[in-house]
Design an enzyme around this catalytic site. Structure first.
Site, short mmCIF file in Angstrom:
data_model
loop_
_atom_site.label_atom_id
_atom_site.label_comp_id
_atom_site.label_asym_id
_atom_site.label_seq_id
_atom_site.Cartn_x
_atom_site.Cartn_y
_atom_site.Cartn_z
N ARG A 140 29.45 76.83 29.34
CA ARG A 140 29.01 77.22 28.00
C ARG A 140 29.20 78.72 27.78
NH1 ARG A 140 23.07 75.63 26.00
NH2 ARG A 140 22.49 77.50 27.17
N ASP A 198 23.49 64.15 31.34
CA ASP A 198 22.81 65.43 31.19
C ASP A 198 21.75 65.51 32.30
OD1 ASP A 198 21.50 67.77 30.11
OD2 ASP A 198 22.32 67.28 28.14
N GLU A 235 24.06 81.65 30.44
CA GLU A 235 24.20 82.97 29.77
C GLU A 235 23.60 84.09 30.61
OE1 GLU A 235 23.22 80.12 28.35
OE2 GLU A 235 25.21 79.78 27.50
N HIS A 293 28.63 64.27 22.21
CA HIS A 293 27.42 64.62 22.98
C HIS A 293 26.27 64.82 22.01
CE1 HIS A 293 24.64 66.33 25.73
NE2 HIS A 293 24.87 67.60 25.46
N ASP A 328 25.98 74.52 32.41
CA ASP A 328 25.29 74.82 31.15
C ASP A 328 24.30 75.95 31.42
OD1 ASP A 328 24.39 74.54 28.56
OD2 ASP A 328 23.36 72.64 28.88
#
Ligand code: NAG
Ligand code: NAG
Ligand code: NAG
Ligand code: NAG
Ligand code: NAG
Ligand code: NAG
Ligand code: NAG
Length: 918
Positions: free
Chosen positions: A582, A386, A503, A656, A500
């Site tokens: 995502r 990450d 949005e 995860h 990630d």
């Protein structure tokens, strides 16, 4: 409303317009197209007229308000209205005794509510066109007074209908439409369309049985600059789609709504989540199905009511509808993907087990994780990091201390036959001193970032602090992104990228400067989104991007980043890109895999991960999974074992975990739990040849991988809404334990013969629920009769397992038949199918033999052998077995389970193989 059936087919090939005016003013118009368009000659358009079109805004005749309560279409979505306000909109006001949060509206439209009036329909290049005009203004600001309707019969099973402003072009969704292969026959369209000219509406019928699939005359068409609305009746109450939400596989139509606006939001009820998929599939009740796709990327809310009916409200763009006639649910999904594109072929290794957590804070720790996994002898193909790796959380860098030997670590993993993926967030740190963070300086120079409404770079806040956001709709940005991925890849040879926060997520509302007080930020109507405002948790929607404003493009941010990332990986690696995104929108599956975001470690989220994964399969993103054992909160041993069992059957399997939580790598648990996890991950690895072949079919014909039961058994009413079990392809039925403490599963077996994958035990089902014991080390998996599953002995990585001997697991039908297949290539080269660089085997069983027959060979199977054949359902005990004509000494047969096992074989997969018994 009078309905007159007009001529259905027109053989005339020149352009002729027939108008028949009947006594009651019903007009029937039919076009026969010109020669070029003769393909659409078999669609009949009927134009019908409402019986008594009369409307007086100030006095709604009471008889027009007598609409059944469940069919009332809400006239007061924007705010609650008094009787006077409601009636001044020209709507009916009839209060109901009880009022709750949900329920029928008190203020609703009549079916004669003034809308648009349709002019004559004329043939065009691609179909037919009419102009719609609004006679009186609606109650909305900035009505679009004139609309152009285009009706395009694109294939016999796909109808395309658009409504737009012919005078001034409006935003239309870029990037999504892809002309995928697929049959394009125009003969005998499966649909008819009726138009009601005033107030404008249309209905679509299934020609074969006359079933009305859509009827938009039940409510008005509203088309204002920032408010577009259309209602339709539904052919049944079994509707799946309109993601991404935390829902079962079928939607709740009891006065509910879903909003589509991509948002960084952990899955929970009634929230708009990371992706938007304005597509739904309706099971019609007799095994037939259809689908509807509204290609629109603006913030949208879809209201559902028990009539059954549904109302789309979107706040921008155009209305661009695709209607897919199926008639099977699987063909609806294929027809949808013909529009949005078939999914990418994933690299073989991406089907292995992935391990990640936020909190592997150094290469040392990351290396230790890999070491412990290997010590525990649990397969692991892909180790992840990450954001821990990044220097001050800035992407395209790595921490010189904690991750100083990151390049070496990746090389070392590669030496072990493993792969490595890390996170790549879109937010580019904007606060580093000039000269100290080149990706930003370079981006600034090239103008790659999203600007605020006054034309300066919009600054938000994400993990590194103040950040700018790349505008992936800009070709310059795509090149800049590729340059920096290349720069990073030259140091750290990653195998894939995890995009990630796209949005895009923003920790301040809109920007560090807030957002202007404008009609974009505060539209006349805002769909019910988390936070109440469009810019909650993301950028100001007035922000400017290359193609349009963020108001229009917001839902495409993740898709456009995935396109840019896929393109960059393609360029630098020249093998099949692996991208995990995502945020999603239709078309994402061509470029990326998806996971379901920040799921909590609890039993309910475990259970709802199944419909989530299945729905993404319907959206054309088959490589999908939820974080195994849960991401948020502490997991526990039992939950994590059960989640690993289910996760072994997610098409994408990654464990995860979030930073503050108890660890959840398989090796941290008791020996018993580790054994259970190892067993099921090994089971997954043994099934990867079968899974890979399913992905090949998804890539080449848009069939689904993890499949809801209704797709495979559409005429079985018991399968309609099952989402606690699912299939892999058509042959494996997975029935996981989803409750704490449970040691058995009540599983539905559709009619037919099913075999336990573990031991071949036979179940004859009439279509019934059966209770199966499922102790902590067991997941229930059944093989369907008539199928042959190619398997391969597992190993710690797919690099090794891909070389292991194959096994064929054969589930005989009552008549002793079965078949299966294997797609095989090197697992990572580009376009192997398209270039013909692959091998393909067919397997079949009849009477008392099983055959493996190469259809195409490409060297990819050289040196690989068939080691074992398991035949389920052999009724007569065999006394002898032959392999390619030679007697096999080493076989076993169990009288109790009727399983014949022929082991110890070493037969080249590249030759025809016959195993015979008598
Ligand atoms: C609408 O109704 C009002 C009140 O009854 C009446 O005064 C008016 O003439 C009507 N208008 C039309 C166009 O019928
Ligand atoms: C129209 O339908 C008829 C049968 O219903 C079929 O024979 C004919 O080929 C079709 N014509 C076209 C142009 O699709
Ligand atoms: C469509 O709905 C309208 C209004 O409820 C109804 O009058 C009409 O019969 C329906 N049309 C069809 C084809 O079902
Ligand atoms: C990582 O491990 C190596 C060898 O054990 C050691 O020399 C080094 O200091 C460690 N690095 C960190 C950051 O802990
Ligand atoms: C944003 O502003 C930069 C710098 O003023 C400019 O180069 C770029 O073209 C602008 N982008 C858009 C989409 O307006
Ligand atoms: C745009 O960004 C600049 C620089 O950060 C800022 O001064 C300005 O107020 C912003 N404009 C808006 C509308 O927020
Ligand atoms: C694999 O297929 C490609 C394309 O058909 C062909 O050029 C190549 O020679 C084949 N390789 C082998 C080893 O058969």
């Amino acid at each position: 409303m009078a309905i007159i059936r007009c001529l259905n087919t027109f053989a005339v090939l020149t352009c002729v317009l027939l108008i028949i005016v009947y006594e009651d003013n019903t007009i029937c118009v039919a076009f026969s197209p010109s020669k070029e368009r003769q393909h659409s000659s078999n669609i009949s358009y009927r134009i019908i007229k409402a019986q008594k079109y009369s409307h007086n805004v100030s006095t709604v005749p009471r008889d027009q308000c007598g609409i059944a309560v469940e069919r009332r279409i809400d006239c007061a979505r924007d705010r609650s209205l008094s009787r006077a306000e409601c009636e001044s909109r020209g709507c009916c006001y009839l209060p109901l005794p009880q009022s709750g949060l949900r329920g029928p509206p008190w203020c609703f439209y009549t079916v004669f509510y003034p809308g648009y009036k349709m002019g004559p329909m004329l043939p065009t290049e691609r179909g037919h066109r009419a102009i719609l005009t609004r006679s009186a203004p609606s109650y909305l600001p900035r009505d679009i007074h004139t609309l152009q309707l285009d009706v395009m019969a694109e294939t016999q099973d796909r109808l395309h209908l658009t409504l737009k402003d012919p005078t001034s072009p409006r935003y239309e969704v870029p990037f999504v439409k892809s002309q995928s292969k697929g049959h394009k026959s125009m003969e005998n369209p499966l649909y008819d369309v009726d138009f009601q000219p005033e107030p404008f509406g249309f209905s679509v019928r299934r020609k074969s049985n006359g079933r009305v699939l859509l009827n938009t005359t039940i409510g008005p068409l509203l088309f204002a600059d920032q408010y577009l609305q259309l209602s339709t009746s539904l052919a049944s109450s079994t509707v799946s789609g309109l993601g991404e939400h935390y829902t079962p596989i079928t939607l709740d139509l009891d006065w509910s709504s879903v909003s589509l606006w991509n948002r960084d939001m952990a899955p929970h009820r009634s929230a708009n989540l990371y992706g938007s998929h304005p597509f739904f599939l309706v099971q019609e009740g007799d095994g037939q199905a259809h689908g509807v796709f509204l290609l629109n990327s603006n913030a949208m809310e879809v209201f559902m009511q028990p009539a059954p009916a549904l109302t789309w409200v979107t706040i921008g763009g155009i209305l661009d509808f695709f209607i897919f006639l199926g008639p099977s649910p699987q063909s609806v999904i294929q027809q949808y993907q013909e529009v949005i594109g078939y999914p990418m072929m994933p690299p073989y290794w991406s089907l292995g087990f992935h391990l990640c957590r936020w909190g592997y804070t150094s290469t040392n720790i990351t290396r230790t994780v890999v070491q412990l996994m290997r010590q525990a002898k649990i397969p692991l193909d892909v180790q992840w990091n990450d954001l821990d790796y990044a220097d001050q959380r800035r992407v395209f860098t790595f921490d010189p201390q904690r991750f100083g030997d990151l390049p070496q670590m990746v090389e070392d993993f590669h030496q072990l036959g493993m792969k490595y993926v890390l996170i790549l967030d879109p937010g580019i740190s904007s606060a580093s001193p000039p000269g100290s963070y080149k990706p930003f300086d370079d981006g600034l120079k090239k103008g790659v970032f999203i600007n605020n409404s006054t034309g300066q770079i919009l600054i938000g806040k994400v993990w590194p602090g103040p950040t700018a956001f790349p505008d992936f709709t800009n070709p310059t940005t795509q090149d800049w992104w590729m340059d920096w991925i290349k720069d990073f890849y030259n140091k750290v040879p990653v195998d894939g990228l995890w995009i990630d926060m796209n949005e895009p997520s923003n920790f301040v509302q809109g920007s560090v400067d807030g957002c202007p007080d404008s009609e974009l930020e505060k539209p006349p109507y805002t769909p019910g989104v988390i936070g109440g405002q469009l810019n909650s948790g993301t950028l100001c929607v007035s922000a400017q991007q290359y193609l349009s404003n963020h108001y229009n493009l917001h839902n495409l941010y993740g898709l456009t980043e995935a396109i840019a990332t896929h393109r960059a990986l393609l360029k630098v690696k020249k093998t099949r890109p692996f991208v995990l995104s995502r945020s999603s929108f239709p078309g994402l599956g061509r470029f990326s895999a998806h996971w379901t975001g920040d799921v909590r470690s609890d039993w309910e989220q475990l259970r709802f991960s199944i419909p989530a994964v299945l729905l993404f399969g319907l959206y054309g993103i088959p490589l999908v999974g939820a974080d195994v054992c849960g991401f948020g909160g502490d997991t526990n041993e039992e939950l994590c074992v059960r989640w690993t069992q289910l996760g072994a059957f997610y098409p994408f399997m990654r464990n995860h975990n979030d930073r503050p939580n108890a660890p959840q790598e398989p090796y941290v648990f008791s020996q018993r739990a580790q054994d259970a996890m190892r067993m099921v991950i090994n089971l997954r690895y043994s099934l990867l040849p079968f899974l890979y072949t399913l992905f090949h079919h998804a890539h080449t014909s848009a069939s689904t991988v993890a499949r809801p039961l209704f797709l495979q058994f559409p005429t079985d009413p018991d399968c309609r809404s099952i989402d606690r079990q699912f299939l892999w392809g058509s042959s494996l039925l997975i029935s996981p334990v989803l409750e704490q403490g449970a040691v058995e599963v009540m599983a539905y077996l559709p009619p037919g013969t099913w075999y336990s994958l573990h031991n071949g035990q036979t179940y004859y089902s009439k279509g019934q629920y059966i209770v199966f014991p499922a102790s902590l080390d067991t997941i229930i998996v059944h093989v369907r009769e008539r199928s042959i599953i190619p398997q391969q002995a597992p190993a710690l990585t797919t690099a090794i397992s891909r070389k292991n001997p194959f096994t064929l697991t054969v589930g005989l039908s009552v008549g002793n038949l079965a078949k299966g297949e294997l797609f095989w290539d090197d697992g990572e080269s580009l376009d192997t199918f398209e270039r013909g660089d692959y091998s393909y085997l067919l397997f079949f069983a009849e009477e008392s033999y099983v055959v493996s027959k190469p259809i195409k060979l490409n060297g990819s199977l050289d040196g690989l052998v068939l080691g074992e054949v398991r035949v389920f359902g052999v009724q007569t005990p065999p006394t002898a077995v032959w392999a390619n004509g030679q007697k096999v000494p080493d076989f076993s047969y169990r009288l109790d389970t009727k399983v014949l096992t022929v082991a110890g074989l070493e037969l080249p997969m590249t030759a025809k193989i016959t195993i015979q018994w008598s």
